[in-house]
Scaffold this active site. Structure first.
Site, PDB file in Angstrom:
ATOM      1  CD  GLN A  22      -2.088   1.365   2.933  1.00 39.06           C
ATOM      2  OE1 GLN A  22      -1.229   1.527   3.789  1.00 39.06           O
ATOM      3  NE2 GLN A  22      -3.368   1.326   3.234  1.00 39.06           N
ATOM      4  N   GLY A  23       0.758   2.099  -1.005  1.00 36.54           N
ATOM      5  CA  GLY A  23       1.563   3.312  -1.082  1.00 36.54           C
ATOM      6  C   GLY A  23       0.743   4.538  -0.714  1.00 36.54           C
ATOM      7  CE1 TYR A  24      -3.652   3.786  -0.356  1.00 39.32           C
ATOM      8  CE2 TYR A  24      -4.734   4.030   1.768  1.00 39.32           C
ATOM      9  CZ  TYR A  24      -4.764   3.604   0.462  1.00 39.32           C
ATOM     10  OH  TYR A  24      -5.877   3.001  -0.028  1.00 39.32           O
ATOM     11  CB  SER A  25       2.339   7.053   5.067  1.00 38.66           C
ATOM     12  OG  SER A  25       1.196   6.704   5.777  1.00 38.66           O
TER      13      SER A  25
ATOM     14  CB  SER B  53       4.073  -3.519   5.841  1.00 36.07           C
ATOM     15  OG  SER B  53       2.757  -3.190   5.529  1.00 36.07           O
TER      16      SER B  53
ATOM     17  CD  GLU C  37      -4.727   0.724   7.729  1.00 35.94           C
ATOM     18  OE1 GLU C  37      -3.606   0.292   7.499  1.00 35.94           O
ATOM     19  OE2 GLU C  37      -5.006   1.931   7.715  1.00 35.94           O
TER      20      GLU C  37
END
Lengths: 362, 394
Positions: B124-127, B159, B242
């Site tokens: 997951q590429g969010y923060s 992660s 989530e």
């Protein structure tokens, strides 16, 4: 699978709450406190009309025949309105004593009068629930009691007392027995009444059960749950008052409820109190349906609600700033209600000692 | 109040037990799980409806109607049997529900099947380093170049990036739009040239996360989920999934059991910890909290069964659940005294050092997935109706 209140339970609680909002606003609580009424006659009459004093008393004795969970819901509503009326002892513990250990004659004599709100029963079991202080202790011999009991609950308006002797035997004592001295104990909470009872060879009727220990256990469990539920209602109302106040009070050009420092206090109170509701529900359910864990759950409910209630009471007061500290706002009635509930029938440390014993840890 | 599941569900429970009795020996064993072994188990679970249960058959799932109690019974029985549950990675728990809600038919067909079978691993590429709690301020830029976007920027807290085949990623496609309206949600391969993954070592000593750097990473415009500039709404659909994963009360329950066992077996100067009133009292305080959260979970479950919005009771779970888990680990460390600081491969080590590891990792969970402070904002604003922080004058 349904872990929630039934429609009937939700309606019953709302009816009590509405009734109290009508007959027992803060001004009425102030009057009662000023005149030392701990059975405010009009409030008591209104509650009697909707069955509150006889909630768990069987219908054959004029009560409503509901469960301890229902009694906890009523206690929550009473705490919410800081209602100056008897409940934990007179409507929960004493009926359980009579129902569990009383002879048919004793039941017939008292249960209908308690259910009808015509009589109030006090309960003196502090020695067993929280330990003897100041030399308290009652000895029983040949139908007579001697010694003293401290912290008898719902004592001021009581017509009869259920008293536990040192060995755990249960007795009925008429409030007007000639050799009984009842001395009111002044506490922070002006909405409830506690007393010292001094017995000097006072005539007492033993409650008939051959083994009163389980009955005494049930009384204390139920009383603890009623006090815990009272804290839930009082705490919930304090959070609402804090949130409402923070939406109105302006400082630095904005309502204080828009400051995170204040919002986070409110969020912490809500986050701590909300799971307590489920704990109360389960403890009420366990009292009738999960006998093995009933005492443990009542103890956890009492101890945990006491801790959370204390946190909510002081934090809600802080959100109100200086006004919270005054008598003008009256928030202190709730603060003191929680403080009283916390100490009666065992403070958190004492109750957790019991919780350890119930699990064989001590 | 009725805590029984009823005959229909007890029959379902019997089915699950029969499956486990017949097939448990095919489950991959802890410690020596191979990718192939995990996938074979996952395939078997999907066939029987114990994984991807409610994913439509057209996309490779089992196709059952959603049923909260059935899911709960499956989880209970797998835990009781000590059998590994179906895979639960970010692709399965976050991307798949998002595609089902907002993806195109083509995207669903292409990605859901391989994802639920464990053939495609996602990250997951969010923060970003400058965009944590204020995620919508993210700066990773996707500029147009013909039919492609060219991506430049950096993600953090990613992660499984080192294992992942694919990434679902938030990028800024409209730099001049207000911050919530300039974001798009892209899917692309982690093998694309220009991606560098660097492990991020945390205080636990392990690299549980990564940093991911993008330099002119070329992604076809067609690999967008939802509309261009609507990525924030798409991501919120995912974040909702989530939050449900964090603060699980069952974890607190099993951790409490382990603590009670620890207090019964560890001795100091010959005295069991549970016989010491100080430790006992602290353990009992935690036990009350664990029960309260467990019953709170039952209350929320009942609400979901009735289709009620979770409201305030739902909003507090992440804050209270993560904090409780952290406090449970803290108890073990304190109760172990000097033994509590042992870590790594030390002699006298207890529980493989997991109490310290959990204590540290749980602090990460208190911060991650919406910090405790953000949770308190949400609780006070959405749960209690308090006013929002005024926007600073800019």
């Amino acid at each position: 699978m349904e872990f929630c209140l039934s429609n009937d339970q939700a309606m019953m609680q709302e009816t009590i709450q509405r009734t109290l909002e009508r007959v027992c606003p803060l001004e009425r609580v102030r009057q009662a406190a000023a005149s030392h009424e701990t059975r405010a006659a009009d409030v008591w009459a209104a509650l009697t009309e909707i069955g509150v004093p006889g909630l768990i008393i069987p219908e054959e004795h004029g009560g409503v025949g509901l469960t301890l969970l229902d009694a906890a819901l009523a206690a929550e509503a009473l705490g919410r309105s800081v209602a100056p009326v008897p409940f934990a002892a007179s409507a929960v513990m004493a009926p359980l004593a009579l129902m569990g250990a009383g002879s048919p004659a004793q039941q017939a004599e008292w249960l209908p009068r308690l259910a009808a709100g015509e009589a109030v029963a006090g309960v003196a079991v502090a020695e067993h629930a929280s330990g003897a202080r100041d030399g308290a202790g009652v000895a029983a011999a040949n139908g007579r009691l001697s010694g003293k009991a401290l912290f008898a609950l719902d004592a001021g308006a009581a017509d009869v007392f259920v008293v536990a002797d040192r060995a755990g035997g249960l007795h009925l004592v008429s409030a007007d027995a000639p050799s009984l001295t009842r001395t009111a104990l002044t506490s922070i909470d002006a909405t409830r009444s506690i007393a010292e009872l001094d017995f000097a060879d006072t005539p007492a009727e033993p409650l008939a059960a051959r083994d009163p220990a389980p009955v005494l256990r049930r009384m204390i469990d139920a009383g603890r749950l009623a006090l815990a539920a009272d804290i839930l209602g009082a705490g919930q109302r304090m959070i609402e008052k804090a949130v409402d106040y923070a939406a109105e009070r302006r400082q630095f050009g904005r309502v204080i409820g828009s400051f995170q420092a204040v919002k986070h206090l409110c969020a912490e109170m809500a986050a701590e109190l909300e799971p307590c509701r489920a704990l109360i529900w389960y403890a009420g359910y366990a009292f009738d349906e999960d006998a093995e864990r009933a005492s443990l759950m009542a103890a956890h409910a009492k101890a945990h609600l006491s801790e959370v209630g204390t946190f909510v009471a002081r934090t809600a007061t802080e959100v109100h700033g200086g006004m919270g500290f005054t008598d003008l706002l009256g928030l202190h009635y709730w603060f003191k209600r929680v403080g009283f509930d916390r100490q009666m029938l065992g403070g958190p440390e004492r109750v957790r000692q019991d919780a350890a014993a119930f699990q064989g840890w001590a | 109040m009725d805590l029984a599941y009823g005959p229909k569900y007890e029959a379902f429970r019997d089915e699950v037990r029969a499956f486990l009795a017949a097939h448990k020996d095919q489950a991959p064993r802890g410690g020596e799980q191979t990718m192939a072994g995990g996938r074979a188990w996952q395939k078997l679970l999907i066939e029987h409806g114990y994984a991807a249960r409610t994913i439509p058959r057209a996309y490779g799932g089992y196709g059952a109607e959603p049923d909260i109690l059935e899911s709960r019974i499956i989880a209970e029985e797998f835990v009781a049997a000590g059998a590994p549950m179906g895979m639960a990675n970010q692709g399965i728990s976050m991307l798949v529900p998002t595609l089902l809600e907002l993806g195109t038919e083509e995207q669903r067909k292409q990605w859901i099947g391989p994802t639920i079978r464990g053939e495609v691993i996602w990250c997951q590429g969010y923060s970003e380093p400058g965009s944590g709690s204020d995620l919508a301020s993210l700066k990773t830029r996707a500029s147009e170049d013909g039919d492609d976007f060219l991506i430049n920027g950096q993600k953090i807290w990613t992660s499984t990036a080192h294992l992942a085949d694919m990434i679902f990623c938030l990028v800024r496609t409209e730099p001049d739009a207000p911050k919530h309206q300039g974001i798009s949600y892209l899917l692309f391969s982690m093998k694309t040239p220009g991606i560098e993954v660097r492990p991020l070592v945390t205080m636990t000593g392990a690299a549980e996360f990564n940093e991911v750097f993008f330099t002119d990473v070329r992604v076809p415009k067609s690999q967008i989920v939802g509309e261009r500039g609507q990525g924030w709404q798409v991501a919120n659909a995912t974040l909702k999934h989530e939050r449900g994963m964090l603060g699980d009360p069952n974890q607190a329950g099993s951790r409490l059991k382990a603590l009670i066992e620890l207090a019964r077996t560890e001795t100091v100067g010959g005295e069991r910890l549970i016989d010491n009133p100080v430790w006992r009292d602290r353990l009992l305080k935690l036990q009350a909290r664990v029960y309260a959260m467990e019953f709170h979970g039952l209350r929320l479950l009942t609400g979901r069964l009735k289709g009620e919005a979770p409201g305030l009771p739902g909003l507090i779970v992440k804050l209270m659940g993560c904090e409780l888990n952290h406090q449970l680990a803290a108890f073990a460390i304190d109760a172990l005294g000097e033994l509590g600081v042992l870590y790594g491969e030390s002699p006298h080590l207890r529980n493989h050092g997991n109490w310290q590891r959990n204590y540290m990792f749980d602090l990460g969970l208190i911060i991650g997935g919406g910090t405790a402070q953000i949770q308190k904002n949400i609780i006070s604003e959405r749960g209690l109706g308090m006013p929002r922080e005024p926007k600073p004058a800019s």
